[in-house]
Design an enzyme around this catalytic site. Structure first.
Site, PDB file in Angstrom:
ATOM      1  N   TRP A 103       0.830  -1.206   0.000  1.00 28.47           N
ATOM      2  CA  TRP A 103       0.000   0.000   0.000  1.00 28.47           C
ATOM      3  C   TRP A 103       0.858   1.246   0.000  1.00 28.47           C
ATOM      4  CZ3 TRP A 103      -4.262  -1.889  -1.455  1.00 28.47           C
ATOM      5  CH2 TRP A 103      -4.668  -3.150  -1.007  1.00 28.47           C
ATOM      6  N   ASP A 173      -1.988   6.223   6.445  1.00 28.02           N
ATOM      7  CA  ASP A 173      -2.994   5.274   5.978  1.00 28.02           C
ATOM      8  C   ASP A 173      -3.178   4.261   7.105  1.00 28.02           C
ATOM      9  OD1 ASP A 173      -4.454   3.222   4.857  1.00 28.02           O
ATOM     10  OD2 ASP A 173      -3.076   2.846   3.184  1.00 28.02           O
ATOM     11  N   LYS A 197     -12.073  -2.948   6.888  1.00 26.13           N
ATOM     12  CA  LYS A 197     -11.314  -3.864   7.741  1.00 26.13           C
ATOM     13  C   LYS A 197     -11.743  -3.749   9.203  1.00 26.13           C
ATOM     14  CE  LYS A 197      -8.163  -4.053   4.103  1.00 26.13           C
ATOM     15  NZ  LYS A 197      -7.540  -3.111   3.185  1.00 26.13           N
TER      16      LYS A 197
HETATM   17  C1  LIG Z   1      -6.998  -2.578   2.086  1.00 26.68           C
HETATM   18  C2  LIG Z   1      -6.024  -1.471   2.178  1.00 26.68           C
HETATM   19  C3  LIG Z   1      -6.016  -0.404   1.261  1.00 26.68           C
HETATM   20  C4  LIG Z   1      -6.931  -0.358   0.069  1.00 26.68           C
HETATM   21  O1  LIG Z   1      -8.160   0.081   0.443  1.00 26.68           O
HETATM   22  P1  LIG Z   1      -9.322   0.337  -0.634  1.00 26.68           P
HETATM   23  O2  LIG Z   1     -10.380   0.928   0.218  1.00 26.68           O
HETATM   24  O3  LIG Z   1      -9.660  -0.977  -1.229  1.00 26.68           O
HETATM   25  O4  LIG Z   1      -8.794   1.292  -1.640  1.00 26.68           O
HETATM   26  C5  LIG Z   1      -5.119   0.618   1.462  1.00 26.68           C
HETATM   27  N1  LIG Z   1      -4.263   0.609   2.498  1.00 26.68           N
HETATM   28  C6  LIG Z   1      -4.226  -0.404   3.374  1.00 26.68           C
HETATM   29  C7  LIG Z   1      -3.257  -0.375   4.515  1.00 26.68           C
HETATM   30  C8  LIG Z   1      -5.106  -1.476   3.243  1.00 26.68           C
HETATM   31  O5  LIG Z   1      -5.081  -2.481   4.126  1.00 26.68           O
END
Ligand SMILES: *Cc1c(COP(=O)(O)O)cnc(C)c1O
Length: 361
Positions: A103, A173, A197
């Site tokens: 990511w 993030d 998540k």
């Molecule tokens: C799953 C994930 C993403 C992607 O998220 P989307 O909402 O599918 O764009 C980005 N960063 C991390 C750390 C993730 O676990």
């Protein structure tokens, strides 16, 4: 609810059963409107309350004051990878990034396309099996921001410290570990997370931003990209993802009922200890590639002696009601995702299953 499985999917992932039951109970007639929450106007008083309650709960659970804005937008966390440089990078401004794989690598690609980026640290040379230590993270003092990914969902690594960036805004993030443990959220100038998540279903991204960041937004970018658009309109400039926001609100209420981040952390610590203790006590069989100080509490990643055994484990796990144990296609192996909504019972049961599997294979 006897046909509910133990869902270890990495995302979208398991939701608290209590939340799903509430959604079910309220689905056909939300607050005596005679309509479901997804059929009412995003400008109705009933939805307005949902929206504002969700925002207030985010601030309450994170311990943040009114110098922070809480936004709900569409597009997933991945969209933010581009929006951040579009909003905050301009000529002469550098975005600093720590590359801990997957990511963060994707976020870097967008910054590199749209502005100037500088690598502030990396674990690439060791296959992203660790998080660089605080003193290994280095960036210019006049950087527009330092960007980190607090948990790598795929490699199973997690920051267990918050970099002290002084005057440089810290952006994170937090998609896969948000509100899973206690952390000083006020150290972040901006954080964001796809909901699917730890917060709810897919379809909505939570952004928390310090007011002061809004003064730094570039002029001339598209309206929907500009964070000021969403901040000044309380995320109601256009139609927000109302159903996901409603479910996020229920999940936030559930976190609060558990006792907030401290209580959730307590349960999450017990869950990850069960798994990592098993791996460590049987290191002749299970191989955990991540450096100990960087182990993720959310995604426990490991290998078995052979790929055949890994396949067998995933198949037998599924038959026994343990879903989603397969590692990400880019790394293989086994991954046990232990997000907030996974119960301690689920972690105990899967640990027992892994122990039995080892003894039988
Ligand atoms: C799953 C994930 C993403 C992607 O998220 P989307 O909402 O599918 O764009 C980005 N960063 C991390 C750390 C993730 O676990």
């Amino acid at each position: 609810m006897s046909n509910r499985v133990f869902n270890f999917n990495p995302g979208p992932s398991t939701l608290p059963l209590e939340v799903l039951k509430k959604v079910q109970a309220e689905l056909l007639d939300f607050q005596n409107t005679g309509m479901s929450v997804m059929e009412i106007s995003h400008r109705s008083p009933e939805y307005d309350k949902v929206h504002n309650d969700a925002i207030a709960l985010v601030k309450e659970l994170m311990g943040l004051d009114d110098s922070y804005k809480v936004l709900f937008v569409g597009g997933g966390a991945s969209t933010q990878f581009a929006y951040i440089p579009m909003n905050f990078l301009s000529k002469g401004k550098v975005g600093a990034y720590v590359d801990t794989g997957t990511w963060s690598t994707k976020a870097i690609k967008e910054a590199d396309n749209l502005g100037q980026f500088q690598l502030a640290g990396s674990s690439k040379d060791k296959g992203y099996t660790f998080i660089p230590k605080a003193d290994e993270i280095d960036y210019p003092e006049d950087a527009a921001y330092l960007h980190i990914t607090t948990n790598n969902t795929i490699k199973g690594t997690q920051y267990h410290f918050v970099p002290d960036t002084g005057k440089v805004p810290l952006i994170a993030d937090m998609s896969s570990d948000i509100l899973s443990h206690q952390i000083d959220f006020s150290k972040f100038s901006m954080l964001y997370a796809g909901a699917q998540k730890n917060l709810g279903p897919s379809g909505v991204t939570l952004i928390v931003m310090k007011d002061k960041m809004l003064d730094k937004v570039n002029d001339g970018i598209p309206t929907m990209v500009d964070y000021r658009t969403h901040a000044t309109k309380n995320s109601l400039f256009n139609t927000p993802p109302t159903l996901p926001i409603y479910i996020v609100k229920l999940v936030l209420e559930w976190i609060k009922e558990q006792g907030g981040p401290a209580a959730v952390e307590d349960t999450n610590r017990k869950k990850k200890d069960l798994l990592y203790n098993l791996l460590d006590e049987n290191s002749d069989y299970f191989r955990a590639p991540v450096r100990e100080d960087s182990r993720s509490w959310m995604n426990v990643v490991f290998r078995l002696p052979s790929e055949e055994l890994e396949k067998k484990l995933v198949t037998e796990g599924k038959a026994a009601g343990f879903i989603g144990l397969k590692g990400h296609r880019s790394v293989g192996g086994i991954r046990v995702s232990l997000y907030n909504a996974m119960t301690l019972e689920g972690a105990e049961k899967v640990t027992g299953f892994l122990k039995d599997f080892k003894n039988n294979n």
